[in-house]
Design an enzyme around this catalytic site. Structure first.
Site, short mmCIF file in Angstrom:
data_model
loop_
_atom_site.label_atom_id
_atom_site.label_comp_id
_atom_site.label_asym_id
_atom_site.label_seq_id
_atom_site.Cartn_x
_atom_site.Cartn_y
_atom_site.Cartn_z
N GLY A 1 -38.11 54.47 -14.05
CA GLY A 1 -37.36 55.40 -13.03
C GLY A 1 -37.93 56.79 -13.32
O GLY A 1 -39.06 57.12 -13.93
N VAL B 1 -37.33 51.67 -18.95
CA VAL B 1 -36.37 50.75 -19.71
C VAL B 1 -37.15 49.63 -20.51
O VAL B 1 -37.65 48.89 -19.38
CB VAL B 1 -35.01 50.53 -18.64
CG1 VAL B 1 -34.13 49.84 -19.70
CG2 VAL B 1 -34.51 51.91 -18.18
N LYS C 1 -34.24 52.92 -23.38
CA LYS C 1 -34.73 53.87 -22.31
C LYS C 1 -35.54 54.85 -23.21
O LYS C 1 -34.85 55.49 -23.86
CB LYS C 1 -33.56 54.36 -21.33
CG LYS C 1 -34.21 55.41 -20.38
CD LYS C 1 -32.97 55.62 -19.54
CE LYS C 1 -33.56 56.56 -18.36
NZ LYS C 1 -32.62 56.85 -17.35
N ASP D 1 -28.45 59.64 -8.94
CA ASP D 1 -29.55 58.75 -8.46
C ASP D 1 -28.93 57.42 -7.97
O ASP D 1 -29.44 56.10 -8.62
CB ASP D 1 -30.67 58.52 -9.43
CG ASP D 1 -31.80 58.10 -8.88
OD1 ASP D 1 -32.30 57.97 -7.68
OD2 ASP D 1 -32.57 57.36 -9.61
#
Length: 161
Positions: A36, A41, A56, A152
């Site tokens: 992302g 991740v 993450k 998001d």
């Protein structure tokens, strides 16, 4: 997390690049689950707890590093307050030198809404779409009730079980 003998830093990591799989601090990186805007991740084995987690790791991007770290810290602090069946729980947040990470429950067998919709030729039945919408709305309502706004929210960030 112990930094001794660890190569868990960001010094040699190109922007957005995944770490090579293998041992990192108390984690064994097993595979990439997703990528992302803030990080990558991984499926990882927590070697001290002997269990798999979603790990993450914050990776450098164009943003000022201190601002990026601040946003990551705020995300971890906000999400750790949330306990809801529709929200993946944060277990831990930490750093090792300049590397910042958070661990989350690993949801086995989950698929993102984005992936499901991409592989489906016909639109899913209306009752299924309404059920997913209701579950997402309940999770978002839970977060909003605790002062957390998901900035998001998109099909790739909705995990189906």
């Amino acid at each position: 997390m112990s930094g001794a003998g660890s190569d868990f830093g960001r010094q040699n990591l190109p922007q957005g690049a995944p770490f090579p799989l293998g041992p990192r601090g108390p984690f064994q990186l097993l595979g990439v689950l997703g990528k992302g805007g803030m990080g990558i991740v991984y499926r990882a084995r927590h070697l001290e707890l002997n269990k798999d987690v979603a790990l993450k790791i914050l990776v450098p991007n164009e943003e000022d590093w201190e601002q990026q770290v601040g946003r990551f810290r705020r995300e971890a602090a906000a999400v750790q307050k949330l306990r809801h069946p529709g929200i993946v729980a944060v277990q831990d947040f930490g750093s090792d030198g300049e590397l910042y990470y958070l661990t989350m429950d690993l949801v086995e067998g989950g698929e993102s809404l984005h992936r499901k919709l991409k592989r489906t030729v016909d639109p899913p039945p209306l009752d299924w779409r309404l059920e997913v919408l209701e579950q997402v709305a309940r999770a978002v309502d839970h977060a909003h009730g605790r002062g957390v706004v998901h900035r998001d929210l998109k099909p790739a960030n909705v995990l189906l079980d």
